[in-house]
Scaffold this active site. Structure first.
Site, PDB file in Angstrom:
ATOM      1  N   LYS A 582      81.686  50.791  78.505  1.00 45.81           N
ATOM      2  CA  LYS A 582      82.316  51.646  78.775  1.00 45.81           C
ATOM      3  C   LYS A 582      83.915  51.220  79.090  1.00 45.81           C
ATOM      4  O   LYS A 582      83.879  49.853  78.401  1.00 45.81           O
ATOM      5  CB  LYS A 582      82.099  52.436  80.228  1.00 45.81           C
ATOM      6  CG  LYS A 582      80.854  52.956  80.161  1.00 45.81           C
ATOM      7  CD  LYS A 582      80.510  53.971  79.134  1.00 45.81           C
ATOM      8  CE  LYS A 582      81.302  55.370  79.468  1.00 45.81           C
ATOM      9  NZ  LYS A 582      81.165  56.350  78.434  1.00 45.81           N
ATOM     10  N   HIS A 600      86.901  55.780  74.263  1.00 44.82           N
ATOM     11  CA  HIS A 600      87.409  57.263  74.640  1.00 44.82           C
ATOM     12  C   HIS A 600      88.918  57.304  74.611  1.00 44.82           C
ATOM     13  O   HIS A 600      89.494  57.845  75.419  1.00 44.82           O
ATOM     14  CB  HIS A 600      86.942  57.585  76.044  1.00 44.82           C
ATOM     15  CG  HIS A 600      85.294  57.458  76.235  1.00 44.82           C
ATOM     16  ND1 HIS A 600      84.555  58.275  75.589  1.00 44.82           N
ATOM     17  CD2 HIS A 600      84.624  56.542  77.142  1.00 44.82           C
ATOM     18  CE1 HIS A 600      83.392  57.802  75.900  1.00 44.82           C
ATOM     19  NE2 HIS A 600      83.297  57.002  76.790  1.00 44.82           N
TER      20      HIS A 600
END
Length: 870
Positions: A582, A600
């Site tokens: 992440k 992201h």
């Protein structure tokens, strides 16, 4: 400096095969070579006759070069002459540089020589060099170029004379071996981003004593002890760092592991002096990290830190005469002069040890205390008269207890580590390593030549011979950093027997598994099993400690991974490949490494430009796991476990609504997908029993993909038959009122471009809506193309539910962007197995630019930089 300490806890193993090397003399003694040398018959005037000079004299005379050795003590000169085979080429002269008429004496000695050499203490060099200039002679020394020597360079140049300095081991061989690699990298169009050079003179492994992990004196102990008071200045990742001498031994200790005599050996090292000028000396303006340091055996820093904190290496003269005390009394006196707490006069050795331990915040059995006891600091022996400073007292102890025995050998350990980036962007770590042992006795040599003596004097002797043979044409004060100087010296010392030879190697890539900072994230991209696959393939693998990872650090250590502190990856070597899942911590730090993660930031999510700017500024590269594809399909994905967890939470929250219970919160992981399903089945069963057999209806969008199939599996395991939508059902474009007619809606689609909204805020306004739980597995919250613009923020494991409805017609949204972390072990195992074949491709230096999966990901990163205007 603490911020970069973990970076240097990596392992380097270089094998040095010394099999078959006979115990030959320390230099060539071939008579043909000697008689054929153009230097034969020329004269060298040598000032200073110490431990390092015998190999030099022996080498020079073997080529017919005449040596006049000058020193204050005639007996010392004779001792050296006794170690030279061909004594007819050597004569001696008494010379005392401290005498008032030393200049007159120099005028008598200088005219008849061709080269003047100083092996005296550094402050003497400018005086000898001034005499060389006066008489038109070249001047050589192994010492550092001092400011005073630097000032003489224009005059040496003007007179066409040469002064070679820093031509021993450290400095000397370190420059030459480093420049050999640096010049090669530059010729290949590459850059040296990081350079670390460490050297140490130590006992051979079989000759170690207990002190500091093993140390013996091969040069003046005063120099070793005073070196521990020198400040250190260096550059690390673009920032200049100053380290006071009082802190250079502070933990965590920096360590390298180097193979010595077939055994991996751990060495501690610490930075010394000012490393930053060598960026200019070595012609590396691109260099972002440079540290020069000293090797010692494992345990040295702990003991020397104690000596420094206790003032036992203090150079300032004591107010009381240490020469009238015992070592124990001095230990008490020095302590009391520095500490608020006092040791009573006449205290026993045990009492002094306890006081020392308390002051150092250590146990009395700590190695630092036992080392001081072993060396004699707590003994009742008398200190020699005339001892004035604590450092002098410690020198007496070291000289008494830490000399080499008759048959013992020393060794030199030197290693350079280069962090290199080539023209095409490929990176690698290179090493150049020297392991050299001292010699035993020979029939014509009464004593022995140490590794320290050979490596200090023989490079300088080679340079002297080269100049006398007309092979060096430079002028001025120089270091041996140019190829026409260092190449022949390195070639010559490598021919000696035994050879003084550097082994160069390119290290295999290092995969650095970082600790995940996202709250609740327990998954990892690498398991012990797949880490072992990488190790077996030749990779180096470093794993950060992590309090949240679903696999213990001990499991990684068992398979052979290196262990680093949590979040220490910013200090990893430039070529390291940082692997995570992440997002990175949100700050403004430059990102200098190649990172593999789910970033992201490629769909214009919030903060995407800022993140890409950090990569651009730091020179790093992002390889986004979401976009590692082969033939249009992701090579590894968490889609299935994400769909599983999404459906599970959706059904569970629906049950909480129907039972009138608070929304689910403070989620923790399940050990398996079966355990997760059991939790959901239990809640659904309670609804069925209390609400007259009520069961939920569910619809999955993207049901035929990995994620949708995972959601389907959980629904069916929990007794729910879901409605399955995929491209066929959605190809006409939204919005879709039918989505309001189910209890639980799970969105599993992978969004690549703008499409009409599937639901709108207006559509979810009662009446007529059955839908009460929406699970957005895709979590494109901040994406302007999000097809479900009915909410505007993600949810978390702590607060997994966001209400967008009202009390009468609830509509709860679950939008957690790391759902697979709820079944972390299973998710990690499956994902890592899928990913590892492509990580293995990175064993090749150019894989990021030649392997389709990585090249495409790199090209995508570059295109996103352009989109961001970077």
């Amino acid at each position: 400096f603490a911020h970069c300490d973990p970076a240097f806890c990596f392992v380097v193993r270089i094998t040095h095969n010394r099999k078959g090397r006979p115990p030959f003399p320390p230099v060539h003694l071939n008579s043909k070579m000697s008689s054929s040398s153009p230097a034969a018959g020329k004269k060298v005037l040598l000032f200073g006759v110490g431990l390092s000079t015998p190999p030099m004299i022996h080498y020079l005379t073997s080529f017919g070069i005449k040596v006049t050795a000058c020193a204050r003590n005639p007996k010392k000169i004779q001792k050296v002459l006794d170690e030279v085979k061909d004594q007819k080429l050597v004569n001696s002269e008494v010379f005392d540089i401290s005498s008032s008429d030393y200049e007159k004496r120099l005028d008598e000695l200088c005219p008849s020589c061709d080269i003047m050499v100083s092996m005296m203490p550094p402050p003497c060099h400018p005086k000898i060099a001034a005499a060389a200039l006066k008489h038109g002679k070249h001047f050589f020394t192994s010492s550092y170029v001092s400011e005073a020597m630097e000032k003489l360079s224009p005059e040496f140049e003007k007179k066409g004379l040469l002064s070679i300095n820093e031509c021993g081991v450290d400095p000397g061989l370190d420059h030459m071996s480093a420049m050999k690699v640096i010049d090669h990298v530059h010729k290949e169009g590459g850059k040296v981003l990081g350079f670390f050079s460490v050297c140490g003179g130590l006992p051979a492994p079989e000759c170690n004593n207990p002190f500091g992990g093993g140390y013996k004196v091969s040069w003046t102990p005063y120099g070793v002890l005073s070196a521990g008071t020198n400040n250190a200045i260096f550059k690390f990742q673009g920032k200049k760092v100053a380290k006071p001498g009082t802190e250079i031994y502070d933990p965590p200790e920096l360590k390298h592991v180097i193979e010595v005599k077939g055994k991996p050996t751990t060495f501690e090292w610490y930075p010394n002096r000012d490393s930053t000028p060598y960026i200019k000396h070595y012609g590396m303006p691109e260099c972002q990290s440079i540290i020069r340091g000293t090797y010692r055996n494992n345990g040295w820093c702990n003991t020397l830190r104690a000596i420094a904190l206790l003032g036992l290496n203090d150079k300032e003269e004591s107010k009381e005469d240490l020469g009238k005390m015992t070592y124990l009394e001095a230990a008490t006196y020095i302590f009391n002069s520095r500490s608020e707490e006092k040791i009573p006069k006449g205290a026993s050795a045990d009492d002094v040890k306890k006081a020392y331990a308390k002051f150092l915040k250590k146990d009395v059995s700590d190695k630092a205390i036992t080392d001081l006891e072993w060396v004699g600091q707590f003994s009742t022996d008398k200190i020699p008269e005339g001892t004035k400073a604590p450092i002098d007292m410690m020198c007496h102890l070291w000289t008494s207890k830490m000399q080499y025995g008759e048959d013992e050998k020393d060794m030199i350990v030197m290693q350079h580590l280069f962090e290199v980036e080539y023209k095409n962007g490929a990176r690698e770590e290179l090493t150049s390593t020297l392991i050299h042992f001292g010699l035993g006795k020979y029939h014509y040599i009464p004593s022995k030549f140490t590794a320290m003596a050979r490596t200090v004097s023989l490079p300088l002797a080679c340079a002297i011979r080269m100049k006398l043979e007309g092979r060096i044409n430079k002028t001025g004060v120089i270091r041996p950093v140019d190829a026409d100087v260092y190449e022949p010296i390195l070639e010559e010392v490598a021919k000696l027997s035994p050879a003084i030879e550097f082994k160069e190697a390119a290290l295999k890539p290092q995969i650095w598994l970082r600790h995940e900072v996202k709250p609740g994230e327990e998954r990892c991209a690498l398991t012990p099993e797949t880490a072992k696959e990488l190790l077996d393939a030749g990779f180096r693998v470093t794993v950060e400690k992590s309090p949240t990872r679903c696999i213990s650090i001990e499991e990684y250590e068992k398979v052979g991974c290196n262990i680093a502190e949590s979040s220490s990856w910013p200090s990893a070597p430039y070529p390291s490949i940082i692997l995570g899942l992440k997002e990175l911590p949100e700050d403004d730090s430059d990102l200098i490494h190649r990172h593999i993660l789910f970033a992201h930031c490629y769909k214009e999510q919030a903060g995407w430009k800022e993140l890409l700017a950090r990569f651009k500024k730091g020179g790093g590269t992002l390889y986004d796991l979401e976009f590692l594809k082969l033939n249009g399909r992701r090579v590894a994905a968490f889609g299935r476990p994400a769909g599983m967890a999404g459906m599970a939470l959706g059904l569970w929250q629906w049950a909480m609504q129907k039972l009138g219970k608070p929304a689910i919160k403070d989620l923790s992981s399940w050990k398996s997908k079966e355990a997760m399903c059991e939790t959901v089945r239990s809640a659904l069963k309670e609804v069925e029993e209390k609400k007259g057999g009520l069961k939920p209806s569910a619809l999955i969008i993207g049901a035929l993909g990995r994620c949708g199939k995972g959601a389907t599996w959980v629904a069916e395991q929990c007794g729910v038959t879901p409605i399955k939508w995929d491209m066929q059902e959605t190809k006409g474009g939204g919005p879709f009122k039918a989505l309001l007619d189910v209890d639980v809606l799970v969105n599993c689609i992978y969004l690549t471009s703008k499409i009409p909204s599937f639901l709108t805020k207006e559509m979810i306004t009662p009446p007529g809506r059955k839908l009460s739980v929406f699970v957005d597995v895709s979590c494109d919250t901040s994406n302007p193309n999000n097809p479900f613009p009915i909410y505007n923020q993600g949810t978390t494991l702590t607060a997994p539910v966001l209400s967008v409805g009202d009390e009468k017609a609830p509509l709860d949204v679950v939008a957690i962007d790391h759902l697979p972390s709820l079944i972390p072990l299973e998710s990690s195992i499956n994902y890592s197995k899928d990913l590892i074949p492509y990580i293995k491709e990175l064993i090749e230096k150019d894989a990021f630019f030649t392997k389709p999966v990585w090249k495409d990901a790199g090209d995508l990163y570059l295109s996103k930089l352009k989109e961001a205007g970077l």
